[in-house]
Design a protein around this motif. Sequence first.
Motif, PDB file in Angstrom:
ATOM      1  N   VAL A  12      36.135  33.487  31.665  1.00 58.60           N
ATOM      2  CA  VAL A  12      37.151  33.458  32.715  1.00 58.60           C
ATOM      3  C   VAL A  12      37.361  31.999  33.105  1.00 58.60           C
ATOM      4  N   ALA A  13      38.619  31.603  33.211  1.00 55.92           N
ATOM      5  CA  ALA A  13      38.953  30.246  33.645  1.00 55.92           C
ATOM      6  C   ALA A  13      39.590  30.328  35.026  1.00 55.92           C
ATOM      7  N   LEU A  14      39.120  29.450  35.915  1.00 55.75           N
ATOM      8  CA  LEU A  14      39.670  29.377  37.267  1.00 55.75           C
ATOM      9  C   LEU A  14      40.400  28.061  37.447  1.00 55.75           C
ATOM     10  N   ALA A  15      41.393  28.074  38.302  1.00 57.28           N
ATOM     11  CA  ALA A  15      42.101  26.852  38.680  1.00 57.28           C
ATOM     12  C   ALA A  15      42.278  26.878  40.187  1.00 57.28           C
ATOM     13  N   TYR A  16      42.258  25.694  40.772  1.00 58.23           N
ATOM     14  CA  TYR A  16      42.430  25.606  42.226  1.00 58.23           C
ATOM     15  C   TYR A  16      43.307  24.415  42.550  1.00 58.23           C
ATOM     16  N   GLN A  17      44.271  24.643  43.416  1.00 58.45           N
ATOM     17  CA  GLN A  17      45.109  23.569  43.934  1.00 58.45           C
ATOM     18  C   GLN A  17      44.992  23.598  45.451  1.00 58.45           C
ATOM     19  N   GLN A  18      45.132  22.467  46.082  1.00 56.84           N
ATOM     20  CA  GLN A  18      44.973  22.404  47.531  1.00 56.84           C
ATOM     21  C   GLN A  18      45.951  23.318  48.258  1.00 56.84           C
ATOM     22  N   SER A  19      47.074  23.603  47.649  1.00 55.79           N
ATOM     23  CA  SER A  19      48.050  24.488  48.290  1.00 55.79           C
ATOM     24  C   SER A  19      47.652  25.964  48.188  1.00 55.79           C
ATOM     25  N   ASP A  20      46.660  26.276  47.353  1.00 59.46           N
ATOM     26  CA  ASP A  20      46.192  27.653  47.200  1.00 59.46           C
ATOM     27  C   ASP A  20      45.203  28.012  48.304  1.00 59.46           C
ATOM     28  N   ASN A  21      45.168  29.288  48.635  1.00 51.24           N
ATOM     29  CA  ASN A  21      44.170  29.776  49.593  1.00 51.24           C
ATOM     30  C   ASN A  21      42.801  29.886  48.953  1.00 51.24           C
ATOM     31  N   ALA A  22      42.772  30.122  47.658  1.00 51.69           N
ATOM     32  CA  ALA A  22      41.524  30.309  46.913  1.00 51.69           C
ATOM     33  C   ALA A  22      41.798  30.032  45.442  1.00 51.69           C
ATOM     34  N   PRO A  23      40.745  29.833  44.650  1.00 53.06           N
ATOM     35  CA  PRO A  23      40.951  29.655  43.213  1.00 53.06           C
ATOM     36  C   PRO A  23      41.645  30.871  42.599  1.00 53.06           C
ATOM     37  N   ARG A  24      42.365  30.632  41.510  1.00 56.47           N
ATOM     38  CA  ARG A  24      43.073  31.688  40.786  1.00 56.47           C
ATOM     39  C   ARG A  24      42.430  31.876  39.414  1.00 56.47           C
ATOM     40  N   VAL A  25      42.510  33.086  38.901  1.00 55.42           N
ATOM     41  CA  VAL A  25      42.100  33.363  37.527  1.00 55.42           C
ATOM     42  C   VAL A  25      43.299  33.009  36.649  1.00 55.42           C
ATOM     43  N   VAL A  26      43.134  32.006  35.793  1.00 53.57           N
ATOM     44  CA  VAL A  26      44.247  31.545  34.965  1.00 53.57           C
ATOM     45  C   VAL A  26      44.104  31.930  33.499  1.00 53.57           C
ATOM     46  N   ALA A  27      42.915  32.375  33.113  1.00 55.71           N
ATOM     47  CA  ALA A  27      42.696  32.862  31.745  1.00 55.71           C
ATOM     48  C   ALA A  27      41.443  33.717  31.746  1.00 55.71           C
ATOM     49  N   LYS A  28      41.450  34.740  30.910  1.00 59.31           N
ATOM     50  CA  LYS A  28      40.244  35.547  30.744  1.00 59.31           C
ATOM     51  C   LYS A  28      40.354  36.298  29.432  1.00 59.31           C
ATOM     52  N   GLY A  29      39.204  36.610  28.853  1.00 59.19           N
ATOM     53  CA  GLY A  29      39.241  37.344  27.604  1.00 59.19           C
ATOM     54  C   GLY A  29      37.871  37.659  27.062  1.00 59.19           C
ATOM     55  N   TYR A  30      37.874  38.446  25.997  1.00 55.18           N
ATOM     56  CA  TYR A  30      36.673  38.884  25.297  1.00 55.18           C
ATOM     57  C   TYR A  30      36.668  38.312  23.884  1.00 55.18           C
TER      58      TYR A  30
END
Length: 95
Positions: A12-30
């Motif tokens: 799972v890849a997370l990304a966070y920008q200061q304008s976000d309330n929380a980190p987002r899941v930007v990629a995931k896989g098996y």
Amino acid sequence: MKNPDADRRLAVALAYQQSDNAPRVVAKGYGILAETIIERARAAGVYVHESPELVSLLMQVDLDEHIPPQLYVAVAELLAWLYHLDQEKTGLSDT
């Protein structure tokens, strides 16, 4: 009977920008997709942390969605630890 998916790698890849309330899941896989996510992260110089429990929980979050409040503390602790490692690597740590 053994679960055939039990040995497949997850990512799972997370990304966070200061304008976000929380980190987002930007990629995931098996499997192969997980390996690709990990390889691309490493190639980009992004630290890859292996936490099967956290990844399992994050896999339940839809793509481009913020992580749920129940995971804020776990992800914040991980980000703080990564920040500390980065500061040590660049020689800016005051510890």
